[in-house]
Design a protein around this motif. Structure first.
Motif, PDB file in Angstrom:
ATOM      1  N   THR A   3       0.842  -1.189   0.000  1.00 38.15           N
ATOM      2  CA  THR A   3       0.000   0.000   0.000  1.00 38.15           C
ATOM      3  C   THR A   3       0.878   1.240   0.000  1.00 38.15           C
ATOM      4  O   THR A   3       1.860   1.307   0.751  1.00 38.15           O
ATOM      5  N   LEU A   4       0.530   2.190  -0.841  1.00 40.10           N
ATOM      6  CA  LEU A   4       1.290   3.435  -0.956  1.00 40.10           C
ATOM      7  C   LEU A   4       0.402   4.614  -0.595  1.00 40.10           C
ATOM      8  O   LEU A   4      -0.754   4.679  -1.031  1.00 40.10           O
ATOM      9  N   VAL A  34      11.159   2.470  -6.593  1.00 37.33           N
ATOM     10  CA  VAL A  34      10.018   3.377  -6.429  1.00 37.33           C
ATOM     11  C   VAL A  34      10.099   4.405  -7.545  1.00 37.33           C
ATOM     12  O   VAL A  34      11.143   5.031  -7.740  1.00 37.33           O
ATOM     13  N   GLY A  35       9.008   4.566  -8.248  1.00 36.54           N
ATOM     14  CA  GLY A  35       8.968   5.535  -9.332  1.00 36.54           C
ATOM     15  C   GLY A  35       7.930   6.606  -9.077  1.00 36.54           C
ATOM     16  O   GLY A  35       6.951   6.385  -8.357  1.00 36.54           O
ATOM     17  N   TRP A  36       8.195   7.773  -9.637  1.00 37.86           N
ATOM     18  CA  TRP A  36       7.222   8.864  -9.608  1.00 37.86           C
ATOM     19  C   TRP A  36       6.792   9.155 -11.044  1.00 37.86           C
ATOM     20  O   TRP A  36       7.636   9.261 -11.938  1.00 37.86           O
ATOM     21  N   PHE A  37       5.511   9.295 -11.213  1.00 33.27           N
ATOM     22  CA  PHE A  37       4.922   9.634 -12.490  1.00 33.27           C
ATOM     23  C   PHE A  37       3.974  10.803 -12.281  1.00 33.27           C
ATOM     24  O   PHE A  37       3.576  11.097 -11.154  1.00 33.27           O
ATOM     25  N   ARG A  38       3.598  11.451 -13.363  1.00 34.71           N
ATOM     26  CA  ARG A  38       2.621  12.528 -13.243  1.00 34.71           C
ATOM     27  C   ARG A  38       1.697  12.508 -14.451  1.00 34.71           C
ATOM     28  O   ARG A  38       2.048  12.018 -15.525  1.00 34.71           O
ATOM     29  N   GLN A  39       0.510  13.043 -14.232  1.00 31.61           N
ATOM     30  CA  GLN A  39      -0.472  13.098 -15.298  1.00 31.61           C
ATOM     31  C   GLN A  39      -1.206  14.422 -15.236  1.00 31.61           C
ATOM     32  O   GLN A  39      -1.872  14.730 -14.245  1.00 31.61           O
ATOM     33  N   TYR A  95       1.931  10.619  -8.991  1.00 32.44           N
ATOM     34  CA  TYR A  95       1.717   9.283  -8.458  1.00 32.44           C
ATOM     35  C   TYR A  95       3.059   8.635  -8.133  1.00 32.44           C
ATOM     36  O   TYR A  95       4.015   8.756  -8.906  1.00 32.44           O
ATOM     37  N   CYS A  96       3.102   7.923  -7.032  1.00 33.59           N
ATOM     38  CA  CYS A  96       4.250   7.063  -6.813  1.00 33.59           C
ATOM     39  C   CYS A  96       3.828   5.622  -7.059  1.00 33.59           C
ATOM     40  O   CYS A  96       2.644   5.277  -6.942  1.00 33.59           O
ATOM     41  N   ALA A  97       4.803   4.820  -7.414  1.00 36.55           N
ATOM     42  CA  ALA A  97       4.548   3.427  -7.744  1.00 36.55           C
ATOM     43  C   ALA A  97       5.746   2.596  -7.325  1.00 36.55           C
ATOM     44  O   ALA A  97       6.874   3.108  -7.291  1.00 36.55           O
ATOM     45  N   VAL A  98       5.516   1.347  -7.021  1.00 36.79           N
ATOM     46  CA  VAL A  98       6.602   0.453  -6.637  1.00 36.79           C
ATOM     47  C   VAL A  98       6.542  -0.810  -7.471  1.00 36.79           C
ATOM     48  O   VAL A  98       5.479  -1.239  -7.913  1.00 36.79           O
ATOM     49  N   MET A 106       9.179   2.851 -17.156  1.00 35.82           N
ATOM     50  CA  MET A 106       8.016   2.247 -17.792  1.00 35.82           C
ATOM     51  C   MET A 106       6.934   1.934 -16.764  1.00 35.82           C
ATOM     52  O   MET A 106       7.191   1.255 -15.767  1.00 35.82           O
ATOM     53  N   THR A 107       5.718   2.382 -17.034  1.00 39.63           N
ATOM     54  CA  THR A 107       4.626   2.135 -16.099  1.00 39.63           C
ATOM     55  C   THR A 107       4.383   0.636 -15.913  1.00 39.63           C
ATOM     56  O   THR A 107       3.998   0.207 -14.828  1.00 39.63           O
ATOM     57  N   ALA A 108       4.622  -0.151 -16.949  1.00 43.05           N
ATOM     58  CA  ALA A 108       4.368  -1.588 -16.867  1.00 43.05           C
ATOM     59  C   ALA A 108       5.293  -2.305 -15.900  1.00 43.05           C
ATOM     60  O   ALA A 108       5.014  -3.435 -15.506  1.00 43.05           O
ATOM     61  N   HIS A 109       6.371  -1.659 -15.498  1.00 43.03           N
ATOM     62  CA  HIS A 109       7.322  -2.273 -14.570  1.00 43.03           C
ATOM     63  C   HIS A 109       6.964  -2.024 -13.112  1.00 43.03           C
ATOM     64  O   HIS A 109       7.703  -2.434 -12.230  1.00 43.03           O
ATOM     65  N   TYR A 110       5.858  -1.362 -12.883  1.00 45.17           N
ATOM     66  CA  TYR A 110       5.444  -1.044 -11.524  1.00 45.17           C
ATOM     67  C   TYR A 110       4.131  -1.759 -11.213  1.00 45.17           C
ATOM     68  O   TYR A 110       3.200  -1.770 -12.011  1.00 45.17           O
ATOM     69  N   ASP A 111       4.102  -2.355 -10.034  1.00 48.98           N
ATOM     70  CA  ASP A 111       2.994  -3.236  -9.674  1.00 48.98           C
ATOM     71  C   ASP A 111       1.929  -2.582  -8.799  1.00 48.98           C
ATOM     72  O   ASP A 111       0.762  -2.963  -8.837  1.00 48.98           O
TER      73      ASP A 111
END
Length: 123
Positions: A3-4, A34-39, A95-98, A106-111
């Protein structure tokens, strides 16, 4: 399951700074990055930066690496994104993602993904 929870977003004027936080809980021992993305409204989600969960590796988008800095507090299972010299075009939901595949843009590499935090930069 991981959970993030992101925090730290808000509204600032151009040239200002914000520090976003991403706190992870759950099966964090399985994480690699841990990745950060934005939209932004009407745009696709884009990669911002990523950091290794255990080591020191980082990866930034070239256009942001002079203004954004990642750091990590392992004791708190938290990653920070320090954003300086913000511009109106930085306005987006962040958004953060792990994931378990290592530092990647790549978004596909984050679960697992957080709920996002709004950053608004006014001119």
């Amino acid at each position: 399951q991981v959970t993030l929870v992101e925090s730290g977003g808000g509204s600032v004027q151009a040239g200002g700074s914000l520090r976003l936080s991403c706190a992870a809980s759950g099966r964090t021992f399985s994480l690699a990055a841990v990745g950060w993305f934005r939209q932004a409204p009407g745009k696709e989600r884009e990669f911002v930066a990523a950091i290794s969960w255990t080591g020191g590796g980082t990866y930034y988008v070239d256009s942001m690496k002079d203004r954004f800095t990642l750091s990590r507090d392992n004791a708190k299972n938290t990653v920070y994104l320090q954003m300086n010299s913000l511009k109106p075009e930085d306005t987006a939901v962040y958004y953060c993602a792990v994931g378990s595949k290592g530092v990647s843009g790549m978004t596909a590499h984050y679960d697992y993904w957080g709920q996002g935090t709004q950053v608004t930069v006014s001119s």
